[in-house]
Design a protein around this motif. Sequence first.
Motif, PDB file in Angstrom:
ATOM      1  N   LEU A  63      -1.838 -44.399 -22.479  1.00 39.68           N
ATOM      2  CA  LEU A  63      -0.606 -43.607 -22.416  1.00 39.68           C
ATOM      3  C   LEU A  63       0.398 -44.011 -23.488  1.00 39.68           C
ATOM      4  CD1 LEU A  63      -0.135 -43.602 -18.530  1.00 39.68           C
ATOM      5  CD2 LEU A  63      -1.115 -41.812 -19.972  1.00 39.68           C
ATOM      6  N   LYS A  78      -4.181 -46.502 -29.371  1.00 35.86           N
ATOM      7  CA  LYS A  78      -5.095 -45.615 -28.645  1.00 35.86           C
ATOM      8  C   LYS A  78      -6.502 -45.682 -29.240  1.00 35.86           C
ATOM      9  CE  LYS A  78      -1.710 -42.184 -27.119  1.00 35.86           C
ATOM     10  NZ  LYS A  78      -1.316 -40.762 -27.192  1.00 35.86           N
ATOM     11  N   VAL A  87      -9.367 -37.962 -17.539  1.00 31.89           N
ATOM     12  CA  VAL A  87      -8.124 -37.212 -17.717  1.00 31.89           C
ATOM     13  C   VAL A  87      -7.360 -37.708 -18.931  1.00 31.89           C
ATOM     14  CG1 VAL A  87      -5.914 -36.657 -16.658  1.00 31.89           C
ATOM     15  CG2 VAL A  87      -8.005 -36.665 -15.272  1.00 31.89           C
ATOM     16  N   GLN A  88      -7.231 -39.046 -19.034  1.00 32.08           N
ATOM     17  CA  GLN A  88      -6.465 -39.593 -20.146  1.00 32.08           C
ATOM     18  C   GLN A  88      -7.187 -39.428 -21.484  1.00 32.08           C
ATOM     19  OE1 GLN A  88      -5.368 -43.577 -19.115  1.00 32.08           O
ATOM     20  NE2 GLN A  88      -4.015 -42.941 -17.431  1.00 32.08           N
ATOM     21  N   GLN A 124      -6.285 -36.058 -22.659  1.00 29.22           N
ATOM     22  CA  GLN A 124      -4.923 -36.060 -23.193  1.00 29.22           C
ATOM     23  C   GLN A 124      -4.899 -36.710 -24.577  1.00 29.22           C
ATOM     24  OE1 GLN A 124      -2.187 -34.743 -22.062  1.00 29.22           O
ATOM     25  NE2 GLN A 124      -0.852 -35.582 -23.646  1.00 29.22           N
ATOM     26  N   THR A 125      -5.590 -37.837 -24.698  1.00 32.51           N
ATOM     27  CA  THR A 125      -5.618 -38.529 -25.991  1.00 32.51           C
ATOM     28  C   THR A 125      -6.308 -37.679 -27.045  1.00 32.51           C
ATOM     29  OG1 THR A 125      -5.686 -40.643 -24.818  1.00 32.51           O
ATOM     30  CG2 THR A 125      -6.350 -40.640 -27.138  1.00 32.51           C
ATOM     31  N   ALA A 150      -6.703 -34.485 -27.095  1.00 28.92           N
ATOM     32  CA  ALA A 150      -5.944 -33.289 -27.440  1.00 28.92           C
ATOM     33  C   ALA A 150      -4.838 -33.584 -28.441  1.00 28.92           C
ATOM     34  CB  ALA A 150      -5.360 -32.671 -26.170  1.00 28.92           C
ATOM     35  N   ASN A 151      -4.270 -34.779 -28.407  1.00 27.93           N
ATOM     36  CA  ASN A 151      -3.163 -35.099 -29.300  1.00 27.93           C
ATOM     37  C   ASN A 151      -3.566 -36.028 -30.439  1.00 27.93           C
ATOM     38  OD1 ASN A 151      -0.707 -33.892 -27.795  1.00 27.93           O
ATOM     39  ND2 ASN A 151      -1.827 -35.002 -26.199  1.00 27.93           N
ATOM     40  N   CYS A 186     -12.914 -40.772 -29.668  1.00 32.67           N
ATOM     41  CA  CYS A 186     -12.796 -39.895 -28.501  1.00 32.67           C
ATOM     42  C   CYS A 186     -14.084 -39.106 -28.284  1.00 32.67           C
ATOM     43  CB  CYS A 186     -11.617 -38.947 -28.677  1.00 32.67           C
ATOM     44  SG  CYS A 186     -10.004 -39.733 -28.537  1.00 32.67           S
ATOM     45  N   SER A 227     -10.128 -30.379 -15.373  1.00 34.64           N
ATOM     46  CA  SER A 227      -8.785 -30.893 -15.647  1.00 34.64           C
ATOM     47  C   SER A 227      -7.887 -29.739 -16.071  1.00 34.64           C
ATOM     48  CB  SER A 227      -8.838 -31.963 -16.751  1.00 34.64           C
ATOM     49  OG  SER A 227      -9.581 -33.074 -16.315  1.00 34.64           O
ATOM     50  N   GLN A 281      -1.995 -29.412 -20.852  1.00 35.99           N
ATOM     51  CA  GLN A 281      -1.721 -30.392 -21.896  1.00 35.99           C
ATOM     52  C   GLN A 281      -2.425 -29.935 -23.163  1.00 35.99           C
ATOM     53  OE1 GLN A 281      -3.134 -34.047 -20.315  1.00 35.99           O
ATOM     54  NE2 GLN A 281      -1.719 -34.056 -18.591  1.00 35.99           N
ATOM     55  N   CYS A 319      -1.117 -31.144 -29.857  1.00 39.52           N
ATOM     56  CA  CYS A 319       0.055 -31.053 -30.710  1.00 39.52           C
ATOM     57  C   CYS A 319      -0.383 -30.653 -32.101  1.00 39.52           C
ATOM     58  CB  CYS A 319       0.825 -32.365 -30.724  1.00 39.52           C
ATOM     59  SG  CYS A 319      -0.112 -33.723 -31.462  1.00 39.52           S
TER      60      CYS A 319
END
Length: 1321
Positions: free
Chosen positions: A178, A185, A217-218, A221-222, A224-225, A235, A255, A259, A262
């Motif tokens: 996070l 990351k 889930v994380q 998120q990671t 995706a950004n 990833c 999921s 989210q 970016c």
Amino acid sequence: MTMTNLVYDKIHFRHDLKWSVSLRPAEDGGVLFCVACVIEMMETEDIASVRKSFALSNIIGVMKSSPGTLRELLRQDHRVALHFIATLLVMLQTMEDPVTLEKVDQVLVQLLLELQNELSFHLVLDEIHKQLSNQQSMKPCLPTFNFLGNLVKAVPNVARSLVTQYVPLLDQLCSALLYPDEALKTSVVYVWLQLLGAAGDTAAQSLPIAIRDRVCVQLLQTFANASSALLIKNCVGLLWHLVQVGEAVSVLMNSPGSQMMCDENQDILANNSQALIQNQEQQPTDQCLLPLLLKKVLLSGDEMLQLTSAKCIAAILVHTPREYSTFFIKADTAGFLFDRLACSSSEMLLWCVYSCLVLLTEDTLFFSQCHSVYGIEYLVRSLKEALQMTSLEVPKQGFVLLTEILERQPPSVHLFPSGSGFVAVSEAVVAGVSSPCLLVAAQAASAGASLFRLNHQSRPVQFKELEALIKAITERFSELLVPSPAHWRKTRNMRRSNHSGQIFRSERFLVQALVCFQAACRLAEQCASDPVLMENPFTAPNKKNKDENSLESLCQCLLHCCDSVWMPTVLRMCEQAPNAQILQYVYSILSSQFALLPSLMPAFATKLASSGFFRLALEHKGLFCSGNRNPDLNASCCSLLQKLSMCLLFQSDSTFGSSHDFEEVKNLLQCNLPSLCFHLSDWPSLLCEYQEPRTTQYCVVIVLYLALQHGDRLLPDQTVFSSVVWLLQSVQEQGSCALPRSVLRSALYLLAVTQDKSPNLDGVPLNYISKALSSCQSFSSLYFHHPALLHFICRYPELSEKFGALLLEMWLTMQAQHTDEDQTLADMQEKAEKTDRHGDQRQVEEQDTETMELLTLTEKYPNIILTLLDMVSSREAALAERVLGVLEVVLNSQRRCITDLCANLRPALLQELQRIGVENMAHGLGHGLAAPVNSLPLLLKLLCVIQTSDPPSPPLYCNMEGVHFKLLYHVSSIVGMLKPTNTESLLPALNYLYCCLSLSPAHSTDRAVSMLLSNSRLMDQLQAVISSSSALSPPSPSACPPSSLLCCSHLLLSSLITLQRVHSTQVHKSISWSLDTAVQRILLQKRNTNNLLLVSYLRLLEVLLDVDLASAVVCVSTSPGLVGPRPLGVEDGALYPLGTRGALFLLTTLSGLLLQKHEFLVRASVNCLSSLLGFLKRRTPATAKYVVCQPWLRFLLYCLLSSGESCPLHPAILRLITVLLQYNSTVVLWEPDLLHVVETVEKRGVKELSQEAAQALRLLLIQIQSSVSLPSKEHKLRVRKMMEALEPQTSVESCNPSLSSNILCVGDVSICLSDFTLKTR
């Protein structure tokens, strides 16, 4: 501290020596290493990081150059080892120099690897957990995460401990994701990547569910950004490990998609990634995020990332394709995968993309969104490239994808609207079929089978490409490995894995090839039923028949390949180990051939039947289909058997019956073949069972009939015979006498063909068979053209009496259809003009097969002759004529029993002639036959045949009593009743009368001559025939009788004149005959007169000249043209009615005829010349002397002797020379004429002469000795020696007594050879 020693001088003196070690001997410049110095130096904050880094580098060097040295030092006290590890861990938190941190990381990992101590590992994990717990910020922990990732990668056991015992630490790792720092990351994801990838992916499955779900889930998120390439790579790598677990896939795919990615730092992606992000931002909130992320990776320029992304997609879809494929399809992932096919040459990437697309094709949404239409061109292009690659799995998987697309594509959406697209895909499939690997070729053939679907065909249909595909598959058959029987015995008990190999690949290819061929046949049938598809509208009308791109060309290719390659190969492979699946395709393909090229099916069906396909199909039905097993195979076998049977029935049995019979058989086979799943050995018991209904038994009978008709004996002959007899008996015993006509006909065929090896039937079975045959309204509908039927019916008198005549009529009717109708008139004349005196030795081989069968039949069953005779008098003219021809062949062939045959026929013929005479007397009162009798000409012809076939026998002719005389009487009476225009009957009748007189010995013909000469109507008939031809220019052709009739009349009249003179028989009525007309005809019209007619004129003149032109039978008339004007001179009066002029005319004519090549004409001319000279000598010897000395006779003799080597030895020429010498002719000289003859004989040899030539030569030599003055004794000696050499050949014992009694048929005229034997006096 020096470069050579790894010690810290300021503090080293305090350390025990046990912590020091010399790495090399001192004399070699050894290095002193003190681990205590190193530990204290790392702990001291005053020492610069550069020196610490240098020391760490040396430690790394020590561990590399002297493995185990550091481990042995630390093992002295484990507390020192733990302290050293803890110190290094602290440095990870406190050091800021990246170079030093990297070396700390390396030393720690290498140290732990050397120690391999669980306590050390736990210390490290505990310390890391403590550090993470005490940190307010995660950023300082970056080196720790890097070290942890490297440690897990180097020591997989750490991963197991971490997963099972350090869940809080795992939770901290999740929390670290996070943190907004991408470097951190990246490091954390790297830890997770190494953690889940350790120990063969078992760590991922051992993760606590909560931790795993949180990681999923994380990670999304990671991911995706993520903006850095390394983070994206990590990833994707972590994602690959997670998607191996089904539960993780469920979390990842479910999921929430709120989210979003970016838009920062996207430069590392492809140029079009910005557009992709904008498109993703427009996606609905319920859109799954993972497909979008993987699609983004597909757009990157890194093939490894693309490969991993494709593998992830495949792994996700493998779990539950129907649940997750929709997300990927909606994300347009399929389109991007097709794009990868277009621009990638990586074998692994292509294989993965193919696999992903195969899984996506299971969803109908794939096709409804037209992804298949979009990507088919890319797929075809990539397939062609994949076939050039070294890995064979890539093209194989590509053809799997092509097969799935072709099979699942909705019919309403065409993949190949244009011909070029279809050509491209067909070329790719052909290339795949031609691949060296049979597994690839098999998959390509599977794709080809799908390509043959009607909805994939372009307009116009590319038949040429389809044909090329079939040929390509066919060419691979030569490479298939067909196992030998020994191989099957060797591998029968082996495991399947040991039996795979080449044979397994061959079988797999064969199955796919058969599926493809079946699809091609189905497509051809569909195109044939649709005129729009059958013809190419762009083909010029004048080239449609020659166009290779046509349906007919495809059908011919299918039939040719099926017949020449496919069936032989498949049957060889199934010979030892039949395969129900393969056989089902085989029989289905064979069945479909009957609808493709109907014109070629008769020959194809005959070949199948004669090759044993009845037995093959029935055996496979019994082997695989009993007990309702393999219904598809059963249906295919039944379809083939039905179509094969109907085709054979239609082509071979035009007399089978009406269309109702064909429909009856078709329904019978269609309803009963499916249940006929018995072994052939069970068929006899099936036929002999009492069962209702009997349709199954009837079906068996028809199948047995059709198979046996083409040489396939499904059961032994004795078994078939007895079973059919029992079936006919049992059917009638149950009260049903009328079998279906088709079944009865088949049963009759089976009985007939199998009778030879079966016992004779007694009365009861014969009675049942007779009743069964009689139950049919028309026996002709049961008839089949086979010799066995003749022998079966005629074998049993009970059957022959009822059906014999009708059977023979049908046989001869069918025979007439097969006779040689193309025989020309010239051939017939050539046969008629043969001079072979052994005419009784006919060549049986030259007769047609049907007649020869009747010949064999009459030898075995003589009573058939009487049935044939009855047919002559009772059947229509054409059939009766045919029967007459058969009887003639029989009489001319069966020499051994000819007397018995003729003895049986003559009474029957006499009875028929008596009936005709009585009927005529009753209706016509003797004034010509009241009505034409159709059978009379044939009966008379048969009587002539009997007369000429039966050899002369003194006991038969010495007494003209009984049948012979009665026949002569009735024939002469009928001749008197006939009208002069009835040439058809007159000719054989006069022939018969002439033959009777000629064949009878002279002393036994007195009654015959008396009877004939007393028949005034006969004499009137002869007068009418001769008078109608007396004019040189008849008024019309119809008024003049045929030359054969006139010829026969002359010959009969000649015999009557001769025999009347011999017996001095009383003549009641004479015949007028114009000598002038006869001389004028042979003198002036010989070129327009038939040779045989000329011969008859000369024969009649010869006989009349022998009686000095004065006979009670013939009244010879003359004219001034022959004898001159009145009053007659002395010579003309002496030679009356011939006269001097007539004698010279006749002599000139005979001289010209001697130059002809006609055998009978030459003989008749010589005999007539001899009779003429005798007549002249008796009347006026001076005239005879004068005519034989004419110079033109010298010229005639020169021409004859110069005509060739064989002419001087011809009996007629020798006889001519003898006659001239007898009458003291001066035209014959010893040299060159007689000497030439002698030299020719000496050159040829006496033994080479015929008997007649030898006899003529002997007479000539006798005449030479008596009338010629030889110039020297040498010549006399030559003549004497030649006479002695001729003695054995001219003795009485060597002469053939029957030679002069033979009859030769020349056209319609019978000629007695004795009448044309050269005179000897």
